[in-house]
Write a protein that holds these residues in place. Structure first.
Motif, mmCIF file in Angstrom:
data_model
loop_
_atom_site.group_PDB
_atom_site.id
_atom_site.type_symbol
_atom_site.label_atom_id
_atom_site.label_comp_id
_atom_site.label_asym_id
_atom_site.label_seq_id
_atom_site.Cartn_x
_atom_site.Cartn_y
_atom_site.Cartn_z
ATOM 1 N N VAL A 12 31.746 63.025 49.554
ATOM 2 C CA VAL A 12 30.985 62.332 48.513
ATOM 3 C C VAL A 12 31.901 61.409 47.716
ATOM 4 C CG1 VAL A 12 29.668 62.654 46.379
ATOM 5 C CG2 VAL A 12 29.229 64.119 48.353
ATOM 6 N N ALA A 13 33.106 61.873 47.404
ATOM 7 C CA ALA A 13 34.040 61.049 46.638
ATOM 8 C C ALA A 13 34.417 59.780 47.384
ATOM 9 C CB ALA A 13 35.294 61.861 46.311
ATOM 10 N N LEU A 14 34.734 59.930 48.651
ATOM 11 C CA LEU A 14 35.140 58.758 49.433
ATOM 12 C C LEU A 14 33.980 57.790 49.609
ATOM 13 C CD1 LEU A 14 37.463 57.450 50.958
ATOM 14 C CD2 LEU A 14 36.760 58.717 52.998
ATOM 15 N N ALA A 15 32.799 58.326 49.899
ATOM 16 C CA ALA A 15 31.627 57.465 50.069
ATOM 17 C C ALA A 15 31.294 56.742 48.771
ATOM 18 C CB ALA A 15 30.429 58.297 50.528
ATOM 19 N N GLY A 16 31.373 57.445 47.657
ATOM 20 C CA GLY A 16 31.067 56.825 46.374
ATOM 21 C C GLY A 16 32.050 55.736 45.992
ATOM 22 N N ALA A 17 33.339 55.995 46.207
ATOM 23 C CA ALA A 17 34.347 54.994 45.866
ATOM 24 C C ALA A 17 34.189 53.740 46.714
ATOM 25 C CB ALA A 17 35.745 55.585 46.036
ATOM 26 N N MET A 18 33.922 53.925 47.988
ATOM 27 C CA MET A 18 33.756 52.778 48.887
ATOM 28 C C MET A 18 32.459 52.023 48.604
ATOM 29 S SD MET A 18 35.142 54.415 52.480
ATOM 30 C CE MET A 18 34.962 52.868 53.351
ATOM 31 N N ALA A 19 31.459 52.730 48.078
ATOM 32 C CA ALA A 19 30.171 52.089 47.780
ATOM 33 C C ALA A 19 30.154 51.432 46.409
ATOM 34 C CB ALA A 19 29.051 53.118 47.877
ATOM 35 N N GLY A 20 31.237 51.577 45.646
ATOM 36 C CA GLY A 20 31.298 50.938 44.338
ATOM 37 C C GLY A 20 30.619 51.704 43.226
ATOM 38 N N TRP A 21 30.572 53.045 43.319
ATOM 39 C CA TRP A 21 29.936 53.834 42.276
ATOM 40 C C TRP A 21 30.758 53.891 40.993
ATOM 41 C CZ3 TRP A 21 28.209 58.858 45.304
ATOM 42 C CH2 TRP A 21 27.231 58.502 46.239
ATOM 43 N N GLY A 22 32.037 53.553 41.060
ATOM 44 C CA GLY A 22 32.886 53.605 39.880
ATOM 45 C C GLY A 22 33.053 55.021 39.363
ATOM 46 N N VAL A 23 32.893 55.206 38.053
ATOM 47 C CA VAL A 23 33.111 56.507 37.441
ATOM 48 C C VAL A 23 32.123 57.556 37.948
ATOM 49 C CG1 VAL A 23 31.619 56.041 35.457
ATOM 50 C CG2 VAL A 23 33.507 57.680 35.234
ATOM 51 N N TRP A 24 30.960 57.137 38.435
ATOM 52 C CA TRP A 24 29.991 58.103 38.966
ATOM 53 C C TRP A 24 30.517 58.833 40.193
ATOM 54 C CZ3 TRP A 24 26.208 59.778 36.152
ATOM 55 C CH2 TRP A 24 25.683 58.968 35.145
ATOM 56 N N THR A 25 31.465 58.222 40.886
ATOM 57 C CA THR A 25 32.118 58.907 42.006
ATOM 58 C C THR A 25 32.733 60.227 41.545
ATOM 59 O OG1 THR A 25 32.637 56.781 43.014
ATOM 60 C CG2 THR A 25 33.904 58.680 43.766
ATOM 61 N N LEU A 26 33.367 60.204 40.358
ATOM 62 C CA LEU A 26 34.051 61.373 39.825
ATOM 63 C C LEU A 26 33.074 62.425 39.313
ATOM 64 C CD1 LEU A 26 36.763 59.407 37.816
ATOM 65 C CD2 LEU A 26 36.917 60.294 40.155
ATOM 66 N N VAL A 27 31.828 62.043 39.124
ATOM 67 C CA VAL A 27 30.807 62.975 38.651
ATOM 68 C C VAL A 27 30.109 63.677 39.815
ATOM 69 C CG1 VAL A 27 28.614 63.158 37.415
ATOM 70 C CG2 VAL A 27 30.437 61.714 36.505
ATOM 71 N N PHE A 28 29.684 62.898 40.801
ATOM 72 C CA PHE A 28 28.895 63.463 41.893
ATOM 73 C C PHE A 28 29.729 64.297 42.859
ATOM 74 C CE2 PHE A 28 25.964 59.797 40.956
ATOM 75 C CZ PHE A 28 24.950 60.590 40.447
ATOM 76 N N ALA A 29 31.008 63.962 43.044
ATOM 77 C CA ALA A 29 31.838 64.710 43.997
ATOM 78 C C ALA A 29 31.985 66.185 43.618
ATOM 79 C CB ALA A 29 33.202 64.045 44.145
ATOM 80 N N PRO A 30 32.363 66.526 42.378
ATOM 81 C CA PRO A 30 32.462 67.958 42.050
ATOM 82 C C PRO A 30 31.120 68.674 42.058
ATOM 83 C CG PRO A 30 32.890 66.607 40.108
ATOM 84 C CD PRO A 30 32.873 65.683 41.284
ATOM 85 N N ILE A 31 30.033 67.971 41.711
ATOM 86 C CA ILE A 31 28.720 68.603 41.764
ATOM 87 C C ILE A 31 28.411 69.044 43.197
ATOM 88 C CG2 ILE A 31 26.241 68.185 41.559
ATOM 89 C CD1 ILE A 31 26.830 66.459 39.129
ATOM 90 N N ALA A 32 28.679 68.156 44.152
ATOM 91 C CA ALA A 32 28.456 68.507 45.554
ATOM 92 C C ALA A 32 29.316 69.697 45.968
ATOM 93 C CB ALA A 32 28.756 67.298 46.446
ATOM 94 N N GLY A 33 30.582 69.685 45.591
ATOM 95 C CA GLY A 33 31.474 70.771 45.955
ATOM 96 C C GLY A 33 31.060 72.105 45.366
#
Length: 495
Positions: free
Chosen positions: A168-189
């Protein structure tokens, strides 16, 4: 015959401890190594300001998390026996607590955004409330595992959860989610781990809201709250104070430097403490044995961690540029200072499971209360010098806190400060010699690209540390080798 039985029991218990450490720490190391590869890629895609905003939300999240009921898990681990009804009661309490925390965070999100003067903080906090709802499904299976010293089954779950979070973190960063990348990745984990733990342990998540007979469990958990609250104040005061004064960019540099230097103490020490708590609890009637075991743990752990910390301090500039990229180079001074404080933090956090296992959570609370006064005071002074002042506050205040901790937590088991110093001396002393050698080599090198420079200094430091151990602490080196190399026990003589 009785003596042989006792020896066999000790050998079996020791084997279970080694197995628990192997599976708990092994899975943690593997998952962290994998997630760090992704983390480094994500950091290169995101900006320091994203991490500054994320750090602001973590202060609020951590302040609320101390009420999530994990003290009940410690109570379950320490109890002589636990039945299925008690587990269902604990699960019911955890559901109520964490559901309430999720609602509370939704309510205070706008207030936090106003304090930091960053409207985005409110939106981030609202989504992060989902983390609390996973906690009941994580905590009770962890109690089951802790009592049995069984970490083999959940090891695979940890790896799967790490893979999900990293994806999720890698996909979010590459998709341009910005700070939301750091939010959704731990939720998924967290949610993948929660579901996996339930399946791996066979726990049936059916709550009981009949709380009769839970007084002792709740009282023990409540006794740990004071220490946890003080710890939150101590550990989050820097971001809380700095976030009000600093821009997100500067705060992001400091926060990521702190994250980098705390990787060992925050990612690898907790799994060891998870194993240490039930192990010390089994030995609580023999304080001398606890003290001996604690000193051995300090000696071996600092033998591993000190060269990492001091090596990080003397190679901060090429390390940051190599791992994070040129745009993060201003983070290097923070890393150099903070890394020097981390050996003291590593030692300090090792005392908590001892005090709790000996039935003295009040000691942990008193120590945390002192830290909750000392560290914020240091940060209030340091912030006058900007973000770098927060780093100096760590180095100035944490050695004092470690000394206080050793005196208070060591007394019940007859442990003196000099005993701790002797245990820490091999790792710290040899690491200081290694750091001096690395600095000398670095000063003699011609201008080189950061990766090449780091590729020279790291193996040179490793060789220097091994040479220092061979010359100054050969016995400790052999002790570490004996722990890592498992030998088959000698055949028992026929009774």
């Amino acid at each position: 015959m009785g003596l042989q039985d006792a020896d066999a029991n000790d050998a079996g218990f020791g084997a279970r401890i080694r197995s628990a450490i192997f599976w708990r720490s092994g899975s943690q190391i593997l998952s962290q190594a994998m997630s760090w590869v992704v983390t480094l890629a994500v950091i290169r895609l995101l900006d320091p300001a994203d991490y500054g905003l994320f750090a602001m939300t973590q202060v609020i999240l951590n302040f609320a998390t101390f009420l999530n009921g994990y003290g009940l898990v410690s109570a379950l681990v320490q109890s002589d026996s636990v039945d299925s009804h008690r587990l269902r009661q604990a699960f019911g309490i955890m559901l109520l607590l964490n559901g309430g925390l999720a609602i509370l965070q939704l309510l205070i999100a706008p207030l936090a955004a106003d304090y930091y003067e960053q409207p985005m903080v409110a939106d981030l906090l609202r989504v992060q409330a989902l983390l609390y709802l996973s906690t009941p499904f994580l905590s009770i299976p962890e109690a089951i595992m802790g009592r049995a010293l069984d970490f083999r089954r959940p090891a695979l779950v940890n790896l799967i959860a790490a893979i999900a979070s990293a994806a999720v973190a890698l996909a979010g960063a590459m998709a341009g989610w910005g700070v939301w990348t750091l939010v959704f990745a731990p939720i998924a984990g967290f949610w993948v781990k929660a579901v996996g733990y339930v399946i791996a342990t066979g726990f049936r998540p059916i709550p009981s809201f009949d709380f009769r007979g839970t007084g002792g469990m709740v009282a023990y958990g409540a006794s740990l709250l004071g220490g946890q609250l003080f710890w939150i104040v101590q550990s989050q005061a820097d971001i809380f104070i700095g976030g009000r004064v600093l821009e997100p960019h500067a705060l992001g540099l400091y926060a990521e430097a702190l994250f980098l230097t705390q990787i060992f103490v925050s990612k690898f020490i907790p799994p060891l403490n998870d194993v240490a708590f039930p192990a010390y609890a089994r030995m609580q009637k023999d304080p001398g044995r606890v003290a001996w075991s604690f000193c051995k743990a300090v000696r071996l752990l600092l033998l591993i961690s000190c060269p990492v910390y001091l090596g990080m301090a003397v190679t901060a500039e090429p390390l940051v540029e190599t791992l994070f990229g040129r745009k993060w180079i201003d983070m290097a001074p923070f890393v150099a200072i903070l890394a020097l404080a981390m050996p003291f933090m590593t030692l300090q956090v090792m005392f908590a499971p001892v005090s709790n296992a000996l039935g003295r959570p009040g000691t942990t609370a008193r120590i945390a209360a002192m830290g909750a006064v000392l560290m914020p005071a240091a940060f209030l002074i340091g912030i006058r010098f900007g973000a770098i002042g927060l780093a100096w506050a760590w180095l100035g205040a944490f050695p004092l806190l470690t000394i206080v901790t050793a005196r208070l937590a060591g007394a019940p088991m007859g442990l003196r400060i000099m005993d701790v110093i002797r245990a820490a001396a091999p790792g710290l002393g040899c690491s200081i010699l290694m750091a001096g050698a690395v600095m000398a080599i670095d000063s003699a090198l011609p201008p080189l690209p950061a990766p090449v420079r780091l590729a020279v200094l790291v193996p040179a430091g490793g060789l220097a540390f091994l040479a220092a151990l061979a010359l100054c602490a050969r016995g400790t080196l052999m002790e570490l080798a004996a722990l890592l190399i498992r030998r088959a026990p000698p055949a028992q003589a026929a009774a």
